[in-house]
Structure formats: C-alpha cells, structure tokens
Design an enzyme around this catalytic site. Sequence first.
Site, PDB file in Angstrom:
ATOM      1  N   TYR A 179       0.880  -1.172   0.000  1.00  0.00           N
ATOM      2  CA  TYR A 179       0.000   0.000   0.000  1.00  0.00           C
ATOM      3  C   TYR A 179       0.916   1.220   0.000  1.00  0.00           C
ATOM      4  CZ  TYR A 179      -4.056  -2.904   1.262  1.00  0.00           C
ATOM      5  OH  TYR A 179      -5.076  -3.829   1.259  1.00  0.00           O
ATOM      6  N   PRO A 205     -12.339   0.235  -0.963  1.00  0.00           N
ATOM      7  CA  PRO A 205     -11.557  -0.998  -1.064  1.00  0.00           C
ATOM      8  C   PRO A 205     -10.258  -1.010  -0.264  1.00  0.00           C
ATOM      9  CG  PRO A 205     -11.332   0.296  -3.070  1.00  0.00           C
ATOM     10  CD  PRO A 205     -12.362   0.994  -2.232  1.00  0.00           C
TER      11      PRO A 205
HETATM   12  C1  PHB Z   1      -6.881  -6.448  -4.976  1.00  0.00           C
HETATM   13  O1  PHB Z   1      -5.983  -7.294  -5.067  1.00  0.00           O
HETATM   14  O2  PHB Z   1      -7.678  -6.243  -5.900  1.00  0.00           O
HETATM   15  C2  PHB Z   1      -6.991  -5.656  -3.724  1.00  0.00           C
HETATM   16  C3  PHB Z   1      -6.174  -5.965  -2.646  1.00  0.00           C
HETATM   17  C4  PHB Z   1      -6.266  -5.226  -1.486  1.00  0.00           C
HETATM   18  C5  PHB Z   1      -7.155  -4.180  -1.403  1.00  0.00           C
HETATM   19  C6  PHB Z   1      -7.989  -3.878  -2.464  1.00  0.00           C
HETATM   20  C7  PHB Z   1      -7.899  -4.614  -3.642  1.00  0.00           C
HETATM   21  O3  PHB Z   1      -7.222  -3.438  -0.262  1.00  0.00           O
END
Ligand code: PHB
Length: 388
Positions: free
Chosen positions: A200, A292
């Site tokens: 991230y 997300p």
């Molecule tokens: C993804 O792999 O699509 C994904 C992974 C972690 C997240 C959001 C999307 O927090």
Amino acid sequence: MRTQVAIIGAGPAGLLLGQLLHKHGIDNVILERQTGDYVLSRVRAGVIEQVTQDLLDEAGVGARMHRDGLVHEGVQICVDGERHRISFKDLVGKTVMVYGQTELTKDLMDGRAAAGAPTIYSAHDVALHDIFSERPRITFRADGRAQDISCDFVAGCDGFHGVSRKSVPAGAITTNERVYPLGWLGILSETPPVSDELIYVRHPQGFALCSMRSPTRSRYYLQCSLAEDIESWPDERFWEELKPRLDEEARERLVTGPSIEKSIAPLRSFVAEPMRFGALFLAGDAAHIVPPTGAKGLNLAASDVQYLSRALAEYYAEKSRAGLEHYSERALARVWKAERFSWWMTMLMHRLSDNSFDHKIQLAELDYLFRSQAAATAFAENYVGLPY
Ligand code: PHB
Ligand code: APR
C-alpha cells in the site's frame, strides 16, 4: 414455484448463502439479473480473511483456494519512498489468503451446480411482494415469460444497485453515507508482482496499491479523480504514473506489460440500517459498501451470510426465531467495525487535499503505526479480520 429461501443476486453473498443453506438441507433458489458469464467477468478484490476461508470450507468450496491461493503473513506500507512491513503472523498469529474474487465466484458456481441447486440467470424485472407477511413472493421475467416464486424468506444479496433495498418503505430504513472525492483506477496484467506481499503506497502524488492474483499475474491501482476518463489512460501512462510512487527496489523490480483489464471504481462508505425488514434480510453490498482500501467488501458479505445462514438453520431445525431476530444487530456490529477500519485506512493513505496540516497528520499517524506495537497490532487485528 415454491422454495424456502429466495435469494436475489448471484454474487459472492448470494452464492455462498445458497451453498451453506444447501448444506443444512434448506431449499433455495437464486435469481440473478445477469448471465453467469457476465458475473464471472467482473474483476474485484482478492484478500480473504481466515474466518471467511473457514466459512468457504464449511460450504465445501475451499479446496481450490487452499491449493492456488497465496498465504500472506503480512503487508507492506510504503510512505514517500520508504517501505515498512506489518507482520500479521508475529503480531496476531494469523494470515490472509490472496485469491481473486472471480475465482472464488467460479468455485461457488461449480459447487452449486454439483449440488443441483437452481439458479435462474437473466432474471429481469425482479420484484418483491408481501415482505411483511408470512408468505412473501417474488415476481420476475425469465425465458420470455412472467414467473413467480413464493417463499418463507427473501435474502437480498443483489449488491448496491439491487432491487431489494429499494423495495423497503422509505420510513423503515436509515442510510449512512460518505462519498470520497476520488476513485481507484485498476489494471490487471500478466506480469510477476513487484513483491511477495501487497504494498500500500502513500505518496504526495496520490495513493497506489501493488497487489497480485498469482506469481505471474499482478493487480495495480492508482488513486484517480472521479472525473477521469478511462480512455485517457493507455497502459504506458498507467505505468509512468505508478513508477514514481514506488520505492527504489519496487521500481527496479516492476515488470510492465499490456493490461488485460482496466477499470475505475469510485470510493464510498455506506451502511443501511436495519438489515432486516419482516421476511427480507439484506446481506453484502445490498446493505453496505466499504472503500476498497481495507479489502473488506467480500469479507463483510461473507460475515453477513455466516450470521444469516446460522439463523435460518436454527429456524428450520428448531423453529427458533432468535437468530433471525438478532441478525441485523449482530451483522451491523461487525459491519461498523469494518467500516471504521476501511474509512480510517482510506483517510490515512490517500491524497485528499492540498492542506499541509492534513498531510502532516497522515505522516504522524503512519509514523505512530510503524513505531507502536499496540498500533500495529490493532491494524493487524482489523486487517486479518475480527472474530464473528
Ligand atoms: C486487490 O488485489 O484487488 C486488492 C487488494 C487489497 C485491497 C484492495 C484490492 O485493499
Ligand atoms: N435482480 C437480480 N439480480 C440482481 C439485481 C436484480 N434487480 N440487481 C443486482 N443483481 C445481482 C448483480 O448482477 C450481482 O451479480 O446481484 C449480484 C450482487 O453481487 P455483488 O455486487 O458482487 O454483491 P455481493 O454478493 O454482496 O458481494 C460483495 O463483492 O461486489 C463485490 O466489492 C464487493 O467484494 C464485495 C462483494
């Protein structure tokens, strides 16, 4: 047609509920607006909590996930070019599974086909009737003719834009919402991931996420504006915007290539309360949305389904309504904690304004997260998923 539970929507929530009810000997029919192929073409997140894995095993559909999924013991957070690791394994003794929602949906569909349970795809004009009575009914059009199903209960698993939540009288429902002024532009590419773990990224130019689906398939996201036009994002531009946000090692390891999917998703927090209206029970995105950032959408859909499947099993086995009466309260208690975590992580990781105060607060909070064992433990506890 008559069934015990009519399920609206063949996303992960509806399919998993159907599978668990089937295991308990409870009849159910799923009505899905789209075709099966369309449902399988949607690319979504892919982080699966331990409790969700356990539920998939209970439903009898976890084998391929255990074989092909990637066990992640931690996650990495990169701030202004410097990477930090949070070890779930060390801090809370748990891990998560990285396995695409598309694959999971396929496993659920295969499980349902093997069980011989009915799903009506391309069901149009689905309408709910008499949900506050003992005999709710669903009407719809499929195979070119009007049809109806009478049932004991309706499970509204039809996502944020579905018909179930909209069928509830306005005075009976409260909605809580926060819309963020940004979206995520995501691409899938047949290239090896930059790292064994998710990264991230918080960067002055905006958030980025390096994720994966397998050792040869990557998923990347960039923070974008809501006005963004996907046509103005050729692959080269995506990679050029991603690179400067990464740390040096990730930048060097990054393998670029053509995208096989590209989409923009807006970020939203939303909770409808309560989640039960007479014989109608909402589950998953039909009742709530998380941004997300915390990877909680699929896991929350699964936790609703856990409470609901247990409540229905208890009702049919013992004629007890206790679980049904408590469904909304139990599901919402867990939903709100995941909403909090997802909101917090969204506010922490994105470029939300040009205000230098906001920016410095984010950096102070991140520094605290990396230095305090208590803060890192709280993060790990939430990321791997709170117990039911
Ligand atoms: C993804 O792999 O699509 C994904 C992974 C972690 C997240 C959001 C999307 O927090
Ligand atoms: N009639 C029948 N089906 C409908 C209708 C309708 N009127 N409206 C929507 N549907 C279907 C959609 O086509 C979709 O297949 O309901 C399904 C809902 O699935 P999802 O949107 O995947 O929602 P859910 O099962 O709750 O899963 C939540 O999946 O969507 C992601 O980010 C989300 O990870 C989260 C998880």
